[in-house]
Motif scaffolding. Structure first.
Motif, PDB file in Angstrom:
ATOM      1  N   PHE A 127      44.082  49.842  30.861  1.00  0.00           N
ATOM      2  CA  PHE A 127      44.935  49.874  32.042  1.00  0.00           C
ATOM      3  C   PHE A 127      44.572  48.737  32.990  1.00  0.00           C
ATOM      4  CE2 PHE A 127      46.106  51.407  36.280  1.00  0.00           C
ATOM      5  CZ  PHE A 127      47.380  51.922  36.076  1.00  0.00           C
ATOM      6  N   CYS A 128      43.284  48.519  33.184  1.00  0.00           N
ATOM      7  CA  CYS A 128      42.830  47.448  34.077  1.00  0.00           C
ATOM      8  C   CYS A 128      43.141  46.064  33.508  1.00  0.00           C
ATOM      9  CB  CYS A 128      41.334  47.591  34.341  1.00  0.00           C
ATOM     10  SG  CYS A 128      40.909  49.031  35.359  1.00  0.00           S
ATOM     11  N   ASP A 129      43.028  45.914  32.194  1.00  0.00           N
ATOM     12  CA  ASP A 129      43.383  44.639  31.566  1.00  0.00           C
ATOM     13  C   ASP A 129      44.813  44.238  31.922  1.00  0.00           C
ATOM     14  OD1 ASP A 129      41.007  44.051  30.272  1.00  0.00           O
ATOM     15  OD2 ASP A 129      41.604  44.975  28.378  1.00  0.00           O
ATOM     16  N   TRP A 130      45.737  45.129  31.628  1.00  0.00           N
ATOM     17  CA  TRP A 130      47.148  44.788  31.756  1.00  0.00           C
ATOM     18  C   TRP A 130      47.584  44.594  33.198  1.00  0.00           C
ATOM     19  CZ3 TRP A 130      49.533  42.783  27.902  1.00  0.00           C
ATOM     20  CH2 TRP A 130      49.168  43.141  26.596  1.00  0.00           C
ATOM     21  N   HIS A 131      46.931  45.292  34.131  1.00  0.00           N
ATOM     22  CA  HIS A 131      47.328  45.193  35.539  1.00  0.00           C
ATOM     23  C   HIS A 131      46.467  44.215  36.333  1.00  0.00           C
ATOM     24  CE1 HIS A 131      50.419  48.343  35.580  1.00  0.00           C
ATOM     25  NE2 HIS A 131      49.658  48.994  34.709  1.00  0.00           N
ATOM     26  N   LYS A 132      45.660  43.412  35.655  1.00  0.00           N
ATOM     27  CA  LYS A 132      44.829  42.377  36.292  1.00  0.00           C
ATOM     28  C   LYS A 132      43.873  42.950  37.336  1.00  0.00           C
ATOM     29  CE  LYS A 132      48.131  38.526  35.879  1.00  0.00           C
ATOM     30  NZ  LYS A 132      48.812  37.437  36.610  1.00  0.00           N
ATOM     31  N   ILE A 133      43.349  44.113  37.057  1.00  0.00           N
ATOM     32  CA  ILE A 133      42.419  44.766  37.979  1.00  0.00           C
ATOM     33  C   ILE A 133      41.018  44.209  37.757  1.00  0.00           C
ATOM     34  CG2 ILE A 133      41.337  46.990  38.526  1.00  0.00           C
ATOM     35  CD1 ILE A 133      44.083  48.260  37.915  1.00  0.00           C
ATOM     36  N   THR A 134      40.347  43.810  38.835  1.00  0.00           N
ATOM     37  CA  THR A 134      39.023  43.194  38.744  1.00  0.00           C
ATOM     38  C   THR A 134      37.947  44.244  38.460  1.00  0.00           C
ATOM     39  OG1 THR A 134      38.518  43.444  41.094  1.00  0.00           O
ATOM     40  CG2 THR A 134      39.757  41.471  40.439  1.00  0.00           C
ATOM     41  N   ASP A 135      36.755  43.756  38.135  1.00  0.00           N
ATOM     42  CA  ASP A 135      35.641  44.669  37.856  1.00  0.00           C
ATOM     43  C   ASP A 135      35.323  45.536  39.072  1.00  0.00           C
ATOM     44  OD1 ASP A 135      35.411  43.688  35.300  1.00  0.00           O
ATOM     45  OD2 ASP A 135      33.765  42.310  35.768  1.00  0.00           O
ATOM     46  N   ARG A 136      35.326  44.939  40.267  1.00  0.00           N
ATOM     47  CA  ARG A 136      35.023  45.712  41.470  1.00  0.00           C
ATOM     48  C   ARG A 136      36.117  46.739  41.736  1.00  0.00           C
ATOM     49  NH1 ARG A 136      30.516  46.976  43.857  1.00  0.00           N
ATOM     50  NH2 ARG A 136      29.883  44.893  44.568  1.00  0.00           N
ATOM     51  N   GLU A 137      37.366  46.352  41.548  1.00  0.00           N
ATOM     52  CA  GLU A 137      38.472  47.296  41.743  1.00  0.00           C
ATOM     53  C   GLU A 137      38.387  48.433  40.730  1.00  0.00           C
ATOM     54  OE1 GLU A 137      41.507  43.809  43.399  1.00  0.00           O
ATOM     55  OE2 GLU A 137      41.699  44.586  41.360  1.00  0.00           O
ATOM     56  N   ARG A 138      37.940  48.112  39.534  1.00  0.00           N
ATOM     57  CA  ARG A 138      37.771  49.158  38.519  1.00  0.00           C
ATOM     58  C   ARG A 138      36.680  50.138  38.932  1.00  0.00           C
ATOM     59  NH1 ARG A 138      36.393  48.118  32.086  1.00  0.00           N
ATOM     60  NH2 ARG A 138      35.572  50.210  31.652  1.00  0.00           N
TER      61      ARG A 138
ATOM     62  N   VAL B  75      35.942  51.000  41.968  1.00  0.00           N
ATOM     63  CA  VAL B  75      36.544  51.844  42.991  1.00  0.00           C
ATOM     64  C   VAL B  75      37.416  52.916  42.352  1.00  0.00           C
ATOM     65  CG1 VAL B  75      38.165  51.877  44.929  1.00  0.00           C
ATOM     66  CG2 VAL B  75      36.444  50.054  44.764  1.00  0.00           C
ATOM     67  N   ILE B  76      38.214  52.531  41.344  1.00  0.00           N
ATOM     68  CA  ILE B  76      39.064  53.503  40.650  1.00  0.00           C
ATOM     69  C   ILE B  76      38.205  54.577  39.977  1.00  0.00           C
ATOM     70  CG2 ILE B  76      40.710  53.821  38.764  1.00  0.00           C
ATOM     71  CD1 ILE B  76      41.752  51.030  39.302  1.00  0.00           C
ATOM     72  N   THR B  77      37.100  54.165  39.366  1.00  0.00           N
ATOM     73  CA  THR B  77      36.225  55.119  38.682  1.00  0.00           C
ATOM     74  C   THR B  77      35.721  56.180  39.647  1.00  0.00           C
ATOM     75  OG1 THR B  77      35.538  53.439  37.078  1.00  0.00           O
ATOM     76  CG2 THR B  77      34.122  55.368  37.315  1.00  0.00           C
ATOM     77  N   TYR B  78      35.324  55.757  40.849  1.00  0.00           N
ATOM     78  CA  TYR B  78      34.863  56.735  41.843  1.00  0.00           C
ATOM     79  C   TYR B  78      36.014  57.606  42.334  1.00  0.00           C
ATOM     80  CZ  TYR B  78      30.165  54.793  42.113  1.00  0.00           C
ATOM     81  OH  TYR B  78      28.878  54.410  41.815  1.00  0.00           O
ATOM     82  N   LEU B  79      37.203  57.026  42.428  1.00  0.00           N
ATOM     83  CA  LEU B  79      38.366  57.837  42.788  1.00  0.00           C
ATOM     84  C   LEU B  79      38.600  58.934  41.759  1.00  0.00           C
ATOM     85  CD1 LEU B  79      41.180  55.402  44.048  1.00  0.00           C
ATOM     86  CD2 LEU B  79      39.886  57.052  45.397  1.00  0.00           C
TER      87      LEU B  79
ATOM     88  N   HIS C 158      36.306  48.960  55.225  1.00  0.00           N
ATOM     89  CA  HIS C 158      37.412  47.998  55.248  1.00  0.00           C
ATOM     90  C   HIS C 158      37.571  47.316  53.889  1.00  0.00           C
ATOM     91  CE1 HIS C 158      40.163  44.969  56.823  1.00  0.00           C
ATOM     92  NE2 HIS C 158      39.409  44.045  56.229  1.00  0.00           N
ATOM     93  N   THR C 159      36.431  46.919  53.284  1.00  0.00           N
ATOM     94  CA  THR C 159      36.477  46.247  51.980  1.00  0.00           C
ATOM     95  C   THR C 159      36.997  47.193  50.901  1.00  0.00           C
ATOM     96  OG1 THR C 159      34.670  44.770  52.591  1.00  0.00           O
ATOM     97  CG2 THR C 159      35.106  45.041  50.236  1.00  0.00           C
ATOM     98  N   VAL C 160      36.549  48.435  50.920  1.00  0.00           N
ATOM     99  CA  VAL C 160      37.022  49.411  49.929  1.00  0.00           C
ATOM    100  C   VAL C 160      38.526  49.610  50.074  1.00  0.00           C
ATOM    101  CG1 VAL C 160      36.945  51.842  49.245  1.00  0.00           C
ATOM    102  CG2 VAL C 160      34.826  50.596  49.657  1.00  0.00           C
ATOM    103  N   ASN C 161      39.010  49.721  51.300  1.00  0.00           N
ATOM    104  CA  ASN C 161      40.450  49.891  51.508  1.00  0.00           C
ATOM    105  C   ASN C 161      41.229  48.653  51.057  1.00  0.00           C
ATOM    106  OD1 ASN C 161      40.464  52.530  52.503  1.00  0.00           O
ATOM    107  ND2 ASN C 161      39.976  51.856  54.580  1.00  0.00           N
ATOM    108  N   ASP C 162      40.632  47.471  51.228  1.00  0.00           N
ATOM    109  CA  ASP C 162      41.266  46.251  50.724  1.00  0.00           C
ATOM    110  C   ASP C 162      41.394  46.299  49.201  1.00  0.00           C
ATOM    111  OD1 ASP C 162      41.700  45.096  53.165  1.00  0.00           O
ATOM    112  OD2 ASP C 162      39.972  43.743  53.085  1.00  0.00           O
ATOM    113  N   HIS C 163      40.330  46.757  48.534  1.00  0.00           N
ATOM    114  CA  HIS C 163      40.371  46.881  47.075  1.00  0.00           C
ATOM    115  C   HIS C 163      41.446  47.885  46.651  1.00  0.00           C
ATOM    116  CE1 HIS C 163      37.123  44.230  46.258  1.00  0.00           C
ATOM    117  NE2 HIS C 163      36.153  45.008  46.722  1.00  0.00           N
ATOM    118  N   LEU C 164      41.509  49.008  47.359  1.00  0.00           N
ATOM    119  CA  LEU C 164      42.520  50.011  47.024  1.00  0.00           C
ATOM    120  C   LEU C 164      43.931  49.455  47.222  1.00  0.00           C
ATOM    121  CD1 LEU C 164      40.961  53.240  48.559  1.00  0.00           C
ATOM    122  CD2 LEU C 164      41.352  52.773  46.142  1.00  0.00           C
TER     123      LEU C 164
END
Length: 345
Positions: A283-294, A296-300, A318-324
């Motif tokens: 899912f992260c590959d296809w949507h160009k999601i970065t390692d850090r954004e991934r 954040v998703i894992t913790y979500l 603020h940084t976490v919300n930017d990633h989201l």
């Protein structure tokens, strides 16, 4: 002014149509690519970078009839394209072209059906290998240096078009009335499907219907995955035998995983809906999601709130919300609930 690469990307995206068959789409891809490099047959193997170089998640073929397809299926259990693809994938980025193998059994097999050289292009960017494009010509029509140069121009537009193809439409399955239970099939040492459960038969019917895929192509994919399972059993450092196919392919994200059955060469392949941790890397590959954004998703997924995620990752809220926010934009989701539904539905 429209640049040549932009025009090619637009043309490629126009022929990658949801619901079209793999051979119909292959013919259209061949038509678009032919003005760049003339050819008689085309194969496109599409992979997930995070899962490594190996069996394909999607495939489009043109000019390969069922007879040669079944031959390739039988030798797929021996890793027909693996050494060639692995060698190409180790070379420099972003893309590299190669004329393929010379004088081997694969070439002799193709020569029996009137094919000569194959020009191969690894689809690669900074994220990894997205697949392999192979163009064949009839005997007596070799590829030249100009063809090798021009085919590299196809790589970036084709990767972009494939990304658009996979991520278009709803981010989660819609309108599914019932969920298919997991299925299992057994592939023999010769690369043939020796047995399958009724559930696996239903999965195969759905696969064939969604993309009008011929039986030989589906069984070729099973044979290739069974080869990877045997190689992984011999050397655990080899690629793990798992493939995750996109939502666009079968109407839902689907995971295929292979394991040896004893020592006689038989391989069991399970087929099931891909969700959660099984789906996230693809899912992260296809949507160009970065390692850090991934991260954040894992913790979500674990139920953590943004404040908790910030503390766990040593980041500001603020940084976490930017990633989201970046994840929501990339996936086309409206918020946490829709994103989690896309990954777990």
């Amino acid at each position: 002014m429209i640049l040549a690469g932009d025009r090619l990307c637009r043309d490629l995206r126009e022929v990658l149509v949801p619901g079209a068959g793999v051979e119909e789409t292959g013919a259209e891809l061949s038509r678009v690519i032919a003005p760049v490099v003339a050819h008689d047959a085309l194969r496109l193997m599409v992979m997930n970078p995070s899962l490594g170089v190996g069996a394909s998640a999607l495939g489009f073929w043109h000019g390969y009839g069922p007879d040669i397809g079944r031959e390739l299926m039988r030798v797929g259990s021996r890793g027909a394209a693996s050494p060639q693809l692995a060698r190409l994938a180790r070379q420099t980025v972003p893309v590299v072209a190669d004329r393929g193998l010379r004088g081997g059994w694969y070439d002799r097999l193709l020569a029996r059906y009137g094919f000569g050289e194959e020009l191969c292009l690894v689809l690669r960017d900074g994220r990894g290998v997205w697949g392999l494009l192979g163009l064949k010509r009839a005997v007596g029509r070799p590829f030249g240096a100009a063809d090798t140069h021009r085919i590299t121009d196809v790589g970036p537009p084709l990767i972009a078009a494939l990304r658009g193809y996979v991520t278009q439409g709803p981010v989660a399955p819609t309108g599914r009335r019932h969920e298919l239970p997991p299925g299992m099939l057994v592939v023999s040492a010769e690369g043939e499907v020796a047995a399958r459960t009724p559930q696996a038969r239903t999965w195969q019917t759905v696969m064939a219907h969604q993309q009008a895929a011929p039986d030989w192509l589906i069984e070729y994919c099973f044979a290739a995955l069974s080869f990877e399972a045997r190689e992984h059993a011999r050397n655990p450092r080899r690629r793990y035998p798992r493939v995750c196919t996109p939502l666009i392919g079968h109407g839902q994200w689907t995971a295929f995983e292979a394991q040896p059955l004893g020592d006689n060469g038989d391989i069991a392949i399970t087929i099931q809906r891909a969700t959660g941790t099984l789906l996230l890397p693809t899912f992260c590959d296809w949507h160009k999601i970065t390692d850090r954004e991934r991260q954040v998703i894992t913790y979500l997924q674990d139920g953590s709130a943004p404040k908790q995620i910030a503390r766990l990752l040593g980041l500001s809220l603020h940084t976490v919300n930017d990633h989201l926010g970046a994840v929501f934009r990339k996936t086309g989701t409206c918020g946490r609930d829709e994103l989690m539904a896309a990954i777990t539905a």
